[in-house]
Write a protein that holds these residues in place. Structure first.
Motif, short mmCIF file in Angstrom:
data_model
loop_
_atom_site.label_atom_id
_atom_site.label_comp_id
_atom_site.label_asym_id
_atom_site.label_seq_id
_atom_site.Cartn_x
_atom_site.Cartn_y
_atom_site.Cartn_z
N ILE A 79 36.51 39.87 31.37
CA ILE A 79 37.23 39.31 32.52
C ILE A 79 38.57 38.69 32.11
N LYS A 80 39.64 39.16 32.75
CA LYS A 80 40.96 38.55 32.55
C LYS A 80 41.26 37.67 33.75
N TYR A 81 41.77 36.48 33.46
CA TYR A 81 42.00 35.50 34.52
C TYR A 81 43.49 35.45 34.90
N PHE A 87 43.04 31.47 42.10
CA PHE A 87 42.13 32.60 42.34
C PHE A 87 42.30 33.21 43.73
N MET A 88 43.10 32.55 44.58
CA MET A 88 43.22 33.06 45.95
C MET A 88 44.64 33.54 46.24
N GLY A 89 44.73 34.78 46.77
CA GLY A 89 46.01 35.32 47.21
C GLY A 89 46.10 35.32 48.72
N VAL A 153 34.82 29.93 44.45
CA VAL A 153 36.01 30.78 44.48
C VAL A 153 36.14 31.51 43.15
N LYS A 154 35.98 30.77 42.07
CA LYS A 154 36.05 31.37 40.74
C LYS A 154 34.92 32.38 40.53
N ALA A 155 33.74 32.03 41.01
CA ALA A 155 32.57 32.92 40.85
C ALA A 155 32.81 34.26 41.56
N LYS A 187 42.73 38.72 43.67
CA LYS A 187 43.01 37.42 44.30
C LYS A 187 43.09 37.55 45.82
N ASP A 188 43.71 38.63 46.29
CA ASP A 188 43.82 38.85 47.74
C ASP A 188 42.42 39.03 48.37
N VAL A 189 41.55 39.75 47.67
CA VAL A 189 40.20 39.96 48.20
C VAL A 189 39.40 38.66 48.15
#
Ligand code: HEC
Length: 202
Positions: A79-81, A87-89, A153-155, A187-189
């Protein structure tokens, strides 16, 4: 009648080719590879299972604890962060990505635009969309049910990036790890699922 004949001919043809493969003692993996002889070079890797898929197939998606832990560890490491730590777009873009099944098919090659996540193929999300699959659980009100919590959100981000990090041998595609979606698209999803303004939560 003609349809029945045609169908019978197809079944016969399929039986003959299956028998031919059986005679050559080809494995299912080899048969798939042979069926895509003209696949472009950067496609060919996708025809063979990677380590995770090999394990999941060998144990029919129910690996022993030690193997499950190994799968999960590798998935977490993949996983790349986001660089900005957010995390939100944009949920509107997320909805378009969730709707789109574009990408990774022969007809989409070479790609003309960004791939979609095809989320609706397996999940219910926004209530306005009536056409959705049920392989995955309904995600209606997902953010609301999670109390819009930061760790949730991160999960969700991690889940979309590589579902095996949460559930080894999950049936959900590894959309980030396999390069289907970019970090910004994920992030958008995530925003579509987790933003209070998103139709998923209204
Ligand atoms: C091929 C079917 C498929 C597609 C496409 C798919 N999923 Fe899934 N998803 C699943 C399955 C099956 C599960 C349940 C197993 C699991 O939790 O990994 C799941 C689980 C989830 C979960 C966890 C739900 C929970 O119980 O908390 C989330 C969140 C999720 N998917 C979001 C998405 C999003 C967003 C997309 C599109 C970017 C997507 N999925 C695309 C099949 C799919």
């Amino acid at each position: 009648m003609r349809n029945i004949l045609a169908a019978t001919a197809l079944i016969a043809a399929a039986a003959i080719s299956t028998a031919a493969y059986a005679q050559q003692k080809l494995s299912a993996d080899d048969a798939i590879k042979a069926a895509f002889a003209k696949a472009p070079d950067d496609w060919k890797d996708r025809l063979m299972p990677d380590e995770t898929m090999k394990h999941c197939s060998a144990f029919k998606n129910n690996p022993p604890a030690a193997i499950a832990a190994q799968i999960q560890k590798a998935a977490k490491a993949s996983i790349k962060y986001p660089d900005d730590g957010k995390f939100m777009g944009d949920w509107k873009k997320g909805e378009a990505i969730a709707q789109s099944g574009y990408g990774m098919r022969f007809t989409d090659y070479p790609p003309q635009r960004a791939s979609g996540g095809n989320c609706y193929a397996c999940h219910q999300l926004a209530p306005k969309e009536l056409s959705y699959g049920t392989i995955g659980p309904s995600l209606l009100n997902y953010g609301k049910l999670k109390g819009f919590k930061e760790e949730a959100v991160k999960a969700v981000y991690e889940r979309i990036y590589n579902s095996h990090a949460t559930l080894p041998c999950s049936n959900m595609p590894r959309l980030g790890a396999n390069g289907v979606l970019t970090i910004d698209q994920i992030k958008d999803v995530v925003a579509l699922l987790m933003s209070p303004e998103s139709p998923v939560n209204k």
